[in-house]
Write a protein that holds these residues in place. Sequence first.
Motif, mmCIF file in Angstrom:
data_model
loop_
_atom_site.group_PDB
_atom_site.id
_atom_site.type_symbol
_atom_site.label_atom_id
_atom_site.label_comp_id
_atom_site.label_asym_id
_atom_site.label_seq_id
_atom_site.Cartn_x
_atom_site.Cartn_y
_atom_site.Cartn_z
ATOM 1 N N TYR A 14 0.854 -1.177 0.000
ATOM 2 C CA TYR A 14 0.000 0.000 0.000
ATOM 3 C C TYR A 14 0.890 1.226 0.000
ATOM 4 O O TYR A 14 1.607 1.483 0.971
ATOM 5 N N LYS A 21 -1.198 -4.008 2.851
ATOM 6 C CA LYS A 21 -2.622 -4.310 2.975
ATOM 7 C C LYS A 21 -2.743 -5.654 3.676
ATOM 8 O O LYS A 21 -2.019 -6.598 3.364
ATOM 9 N N VAL A 63 -4.676 -1.402 6.725
ATOM 10 C CA VAL A 63 -3.299 -1.206 6.256
ATOM 11 C C VAL A 63 -2.411 -1.062 7.478
ATOM 12 O O VAL A 63 -2.828 -0.529 8.506
#
Length: 173
Positions: A14, A21, A63
């Motif tokens: 991410y 993620k 995340v």
Amino acid sequence: MNEKICIGKIVGVYGVKGWLKVHSFTSPPENMLRYANWELVREDGNRSGAKLRSGKPQGKGIVIALAGVDDRDMAKNYVGCQIEIEPSELPVLEEGEFYWRQLEGLTVVTSEGVNIGRVSHLIETGANDVLVVAGSAESIDKRERLIPYLPGQFIENIDLDKNLMVVDWDPDF
């Protein structure tokens, strides 16, 4: 039961600053952020410790940033890892409450003492959880049964020390 507990899986990178993620297996998903000491298990079985530096809900997922991982290329190395914690890190439950993992494998007998199998797993349905009871070598038959997990209604007693659950259930169902 001292085996580690899988609380999620790293599914992608991410951004460019090393964030990842994660697919969380906790309920609600952000509960996985309560645990800072993780063990990452790679697809080949190799394990390594990791510390959660930061994390937050993002869209429908989570995340996270791990300590020492601060760029996208480094983060790619962790995609596919399972995230595990020590069972001792889980919150202590109130009397009569159980984690699903504690129920899995219990021998299930009816109030009349008829062995109908072992808890294979549970299913979350929204209204109430459902026990999947699979026939075993010791059970009356090899059938699979679905029993609503409703303590006080269908679930009469759970004795973890005896590895036993007593249910108010007709073995013909």
